[in-house]
Scaffold this motif. Sequence first.
Motif, PDB file in Angstrom:
ATOM      1  N   GLY A  28      14.152   3.056 150.772  1.00 53.29           N
ATOM      2  CA  GLY A  28      12.834   3.527 150.388  1.00 53.29           C
ATOM      3  C   GLY A  28      12.177   2.521 149.473  1.00 53.29           C
ATOM      4  N   HIS A  29      10.849   2.473 149.535  1.00 51.63           N
ATOM      5  CA  HIS A  29      10.083   1.576 148.675  1.00 51.63           C
ATOM      6  C   HIS A  29       8.953   2.355 148.009  1.00 51.63           C
ATOM      7  CE1 HIS A  29       6.800  -1.309 147.818  1.00 51.63           C
ATOM      8  NE2 HIS A  29       7.809  -2.023 147.349  1.00 51.63           N
ATOM      9  N   SER A  30       8.813   2.227 146.722  1.00 51.21           N
ATOM     10  CA  SER A  30       7.726   2.790 145.940  1.00 51.21           C
ATOM     11  C   SER A  30       7.600   4.306 146.160  1.00 51.21           C
ATOM     12  CB  SER A  30       6.426   2.044 146.251  1.00 51.21           C
ATOM     13  OG  SER A  30       5.431   2.376 145.308  1.00 51.21           O
ATOM     14  N   MET A  31       6.441   4.778 146.632  1.00 53.75           N
ATOM     15  CA  MET A  31       6.263   6.219 146.841  1.00 53.75           C
ATOM     16  C   MET A  31       7.092   6.742 148.008  1.00 53.75           C
ATOM     17  SD  MET A  31       2.259   6.812 145.927  1.00 53.75           S
ATOM     18  CE  MET A  31       2.340   8.556 146.228  1.00 53.75           C
ATOM     19  N   GLY A  32       7.506   5.856 148.908  1.00 55.15           N
ATOM     20  CA  GLY A  32       8.398   6.266 149.989  1.00 55.15           C
ATOM     21  C   GLY A  32       9.734   6.749 149.454  1.00 55.15           C
ATOM     22  N   CYS A  33      10.129   6.261 148.273  1.00 52.93           N
ATOM     23  CA  CYS A  33      11.361   6.734 147.635  1.00 52.93           C
ATOM     24  C   CYS A  33      11.234   8.201 147.251  1.00 52.93           C
ATOM     25  CB  CYS A  33      11.664   5.905 146.388  1.00 52.93           C
ATOM     26  SG  CYS A  33      12.006   4.177 146.709  1.00 52.93           S
ATOM     27  N   ARG A  34      10.026   8.606 146.860  1.00 54.29           N
ATOM     28  CA  ARG A  34       9.784  10.002 146.501  1.00 54.29           C
ATOM     29  C   ARG A  34       9.993  10.895 147.718  1.00 54.29           C
ATOM     30  NH1 ARG A  34       4.096  11.112 143.833  1.00 54.29           N
ATOM     31  NH2 ARG A  34       4.692   9.127 142.902  1.00 54.29           N
ATOM     32  N   VAL A  35       9.402  10.517 148.837  1.00 63.15           N
ATOM     33  CA  VAL A  35       9.543  11.296 150.067  1.00 63.15           C
ATOM     34  C   VAL A  35      11.013  11.358 150.476  1.00 63.15           C
ATOM     35  CG1 VAL A  35       8.967  11.357 152.533  1.00 63.15           C
ATOM     36  CG2 VAL A  35       7.200  10.780 150.855  1.00 63.15           C
ATOM     37  N   LEU A  36      11.683  10.229 150.433  1.00 65.21           N
ATOM     38  CA  LEU A  36      13.084  10.148 150.845  1.00 65.21           C
ATOM     39  C   LEU A  36      13.989  10.989 149.950  1.00 65.21           C
ATOM     40  CD1 LEU A  36      14.969   8.798 152.880  1.00 65.21           C
ATOM     41  CD2 LEU A  36      15.055   6.812 151.375  1.00 65.21           C
ATOM     42  N   THR A  37      13.828  10.885 148.634  1.00 65.90           N
ATOM     43  CA  THR A  37      14.702  11.650 147.737  1.00 65.90           C
ATOM     44  C   THR A  37      14.414  13.146 147.810  1.00 65.90           C
ATOM     45  OG1 THR A  37      13.251  11.245 145.824  1.00 65.90           O
ATOM     46  CG2 THR A  37      15.112   9.740 146.147  1.00 65.90           C
ATOM     47  N   PHE A  38      13.154  13.536 148.001  1.00 68.56           N
ATOM     48  CA  PHE A  38      12.831  14.954 148.150  1.00 68.56           C
ATOM     49  C   PHE A  38      13.448  15.500 149.441  1.00 68.56           C
ATOM     50  CE2 PHE A  38       8.736  15.639 145.446  1.00 68.56           C
ATOM     51  CZ  PHE A  38       9.328  15.015 144.367  1.00 68.56           C
ATOM     52  N   ALA A  39      13.362  14.724 150.517  1.00 69.13           N
ATOM     53  CA  ALA A  39      13.917  15.166 151.804  1.00 69.13           C
ATOM     54  C   ALA A  39      15.436  15.311 151.714  1.00 69.13           C
ATOM     55  CB  ALA A  39      13.529  14.191 152.914  1.00 69.13           C
ATOM     56  N   LEU A  40      16.106  14.365 151.075  1.00 66.22           N
ATOM     57  CA  LEU A  40      17.557  14.455 150.903  1.00 66.22           C
ATOM     58  C   LEU A  40      17.930  15.671 150.055  1.00 66.22           C
ATOM     59  CD1 LEU A  40      18.406  10.702 150.364  1.00 66.22           C
ATOM     60  CD2 LEU A  40      19.245  12.136 152.231  1.00 66.22           C
ATOM     61  N   ARG A  41      17.163  15.915 149.002  1.00 61.95           N
ATOM     62  CA  ARG A  41      17.410  17.092 148.171  1.00 61.95           C
ATOM     63  C   ARG A  41      17.269  18.367 148.991  1.00 61.95           C
ATOM     64  NH1 ARG A  41      12.771  19.157 144.835  1.00 61.95           N
ATOM     65  NH2 ARG A  41      12.239  19.510 147.002  1.00 61.95           N
ATOM     66  N   ASP A  42      16.234  18.437 149.822  1.00 59.77           N
ATOM     67  CA  ASP A  42      16.032  19.621 150.667  1.00 59.77           C
ATOM     68  C   ASP A  42      17.214  19.863 151.590  1.00 59.77           C
ATOM     69  OD1 ASP A  42      13.573  19.933 149.467  1.00 59.77           O
ATOM     70  OD2 ASP A  42      12.405  19.362 151.243  1.00 59.77           O
ATOM     71  N   ILE A  43      17.720  18.815 152.206  1.00 61.35           N
ATOM     72  CA  ILE A  43      18.868  18.955 153.112  1.00 61.35           C
ATOM     73  C   ILE A  43      20.068  19.484 152.345  1.00 61.35           C
ATOM     74  CG2 ILE A  43      20.559  17.676 154.487  1.00 61.35           C
ATOM     75  CD1 ILE A  43      18.215  15.820 155.311  1.00 61.35           C
TER      76      ILE A  43
END
Length: 184
Positions: A28-43
């Motif tokens: 992930g890069h920049s704000m994409g890290c936010r999307v990625l970490t939120f998605a992993l948390r959801d899973i």
Amino acid sequence: MLVNQDRARQVLEILRTHDSASSVVLVGHSMGCRVLTFALRDIELIRDKGASSPKLGHPQFAQLILIEPDVDAEYFRENVPRLRAMCGHVTVYASSHDNALRFSQFLHDDPRLGELGTQGLAKKINVIDASAAKTDWIGHSYDGPPLFEDIRALLHGATLEERTGKTLEQNPVTKVYRLKKTLS
């Protein structure tokens, strides 16, 4: 962002349930890290609620690499155990010269993970100081040869110690690993 987070979660669900001979590396890069970490948390939250999961007991993704992450540092600190449960290895590249993340901190009124500071995460993940890397005046584009060489070594299985002297150096006082300075 919620639409992206949901789509990212769907893609990650497909990747984690697909039998493959190769391991999956998430970057992930920049704000994409936010999307990625939120998605992993959801899973992980869904899995915690009793949903069946293949490959329980070991990480489903080989690596999670976050570059210049525009993620709330406290949120990340609270969710590190979930990310570590999903990903075998977590590496964050951060800089103390990232003006874009300083502005994001001002907007959100919370420190960002990509701002190198005393996050207290080094025991759970690898935080690499990229402050010495050449960048633009915003300080949010240190993604050049030193960073890519270190990521390449990381993906080939080299530990922090094995990368020291090649792509990394260790600050003798703070013991923090940082990208090795280049002469050019």
